[in-house]
Enzyme design. Structure first.
Site, PDB file in Angstrom:
ATOM      1  N   THR A 172     -44.343 -24.053  62.443  1.00 28.63           N
ATOM      2  CA  THR A 172     -43.771 -25.049  63.358  1.00 28.63           C
ATOM      3  C   THR A 172     -42.297 -25.246  63.034  1.00 28.63           C
ATOM      4  OG1 THR A 172     -45.883 -26.205  63.609  1.00 28.63           O
ATOM      5  CG2 THR A 172     -43.898 -27.427  64.205  1.00 28.63           C
ATOM      6  N   PHE A 174     -39.118 -27.644  63.277  1.00 28.22           N
ATOM      7  CA  PHE A 174     -38.747 -29.047  63.427  1.00 28.22           C
ATOM      8  C   PHE A 174     -37.230 -29.166  63.547  1.00 28.22           C
ATOM      9  CE2 PHE A 174     -42.833 -29.199  61.344  1.00 28.22           C
ATOM     10  CZ  PHE A 174     -43.451 -30.341  61.830  1.00 28.22           C
TER      11      PHE A 174
END
Length: 276
Positions: A172, A174
């Site tokens: 992921t 960010f």
């Protein structure tokens, strides 16, 4: 830097892990929604925001692109977090006793092979870290949770198996956001993120993108999304490699501006080393 960094989710969520990895000296502040994260920074309850924007398995995080331009915040850094999934249960419970695991809906399919091997059923929960907290309070000895190692640490659960995800690439990305922009070049490898709308002329997007090609600017992301509930009002979100002060980037942005009705730079920041 000391202070607080806000994230969406319960303590032990992967966003919390991102805060701990990227800003270990800051206190992580859990928030219920992405809007609450942004509000925490704008009101001074937190100094920075940690917001997920995309995942290598599931793509764009819903609603984030809509929120960023109007947030009043600026991107000052990015953080790539590898999503490692662990099976955890109450202390003293062996894996053979686990009949069911609870986790966020997106985590269960990622561990399909492991769950099948042990004959464990999966049940969707609103939040994996929240499921860990619930298990620690409920005391169920035939139930486990799929979550981060951090969640096990926080809620006093025992990790029965680590890194049980089927694929080793799930990551992921960010964005770390601040009320104040940081325009200074802090690294040799810089990224710039911006949003724009093209003018209502034929081939406007093609012409707008041409400046990046002719000036040798690498665009790593270009996504479109509707704004104001209109099928004709389309806004684009883009990431490029480079700093606006770089001559070739400056020329490309100047050409882009000519073909746009709206252009806003959301931030210039160092590329995460995991970007490659």
């Amino acid at each position: 830097m000391s202070g607080r960094i806000a994230f969406q989710g319960e303590p032990g969520a992967y966003s919390h892990q991102a805060c701990r990895d990227a800003r270990p000296d800051m206190e992580a502040l859990p928030c219920h929604t992405f809007e609450d994260v942004i509000s925490a920074v704008n009101t001074g309850a937190a100094d920075l925001a940690m917001l997920p924007v995309e995942n290598t398995t599931y793509g764009r995080v819903a609603d984030i692109h809509r929120l960023l331009p109007e947030s009043g915040l600026h991107i000052v850094d990015e953080a790539f977090v590898r999503v490692h999934i662990s099976l955890m249960a109450l202390p003293g419970v062996p894996i053979e006793d686990i009949e069911k695991v609870r986790a966020h809906l997106v985590l269960i399919p990622q561990c399909a092979a492991f769950l099948s091997e042990y004959g464990i059923k999966g049940e969707a929960a609103a939040d994996s870290a929240g499921a860990a907290e619930e298990l620690s309070k409920a005391g169920l000895r035939t139930e486990g949770v799929l979550a981060s190692d951090l969640a096990a640490e926080i809620y006093g659960l025992n990790i029965l198996a680590r890194h049980i995800e089927d694929h080793a690439h799930n990551t992921t990305r960010f964005l770390i956001m601040s009320p104040k922009p940081e325009h200074d070049r802090r690294d040799d490898r810089m990224m710039t993120t911006f949003v724009f709308r093209v003018r209502n002329i034929p081939a406007a997007l093609y012409k707008a993108m041409g400046g990046f090609a002719t000036n040798g600017v690498n665009m790593t992301k270009l996504e479109s999304y509707m704004v104001d509930g209109s099928f004709t009002a389309t806004q684009f979100y883009a990431d490029i490699q480079g700093h606006p002060d770089d001559p070739h980037v400056a020329r490309a942005l100047e050409e882009l501006e000519y073909f746009t009705s709206y252009l806003k730079i959301l931030g210039t920041y160092p590329a995460d080393p995991a970007r490659g």
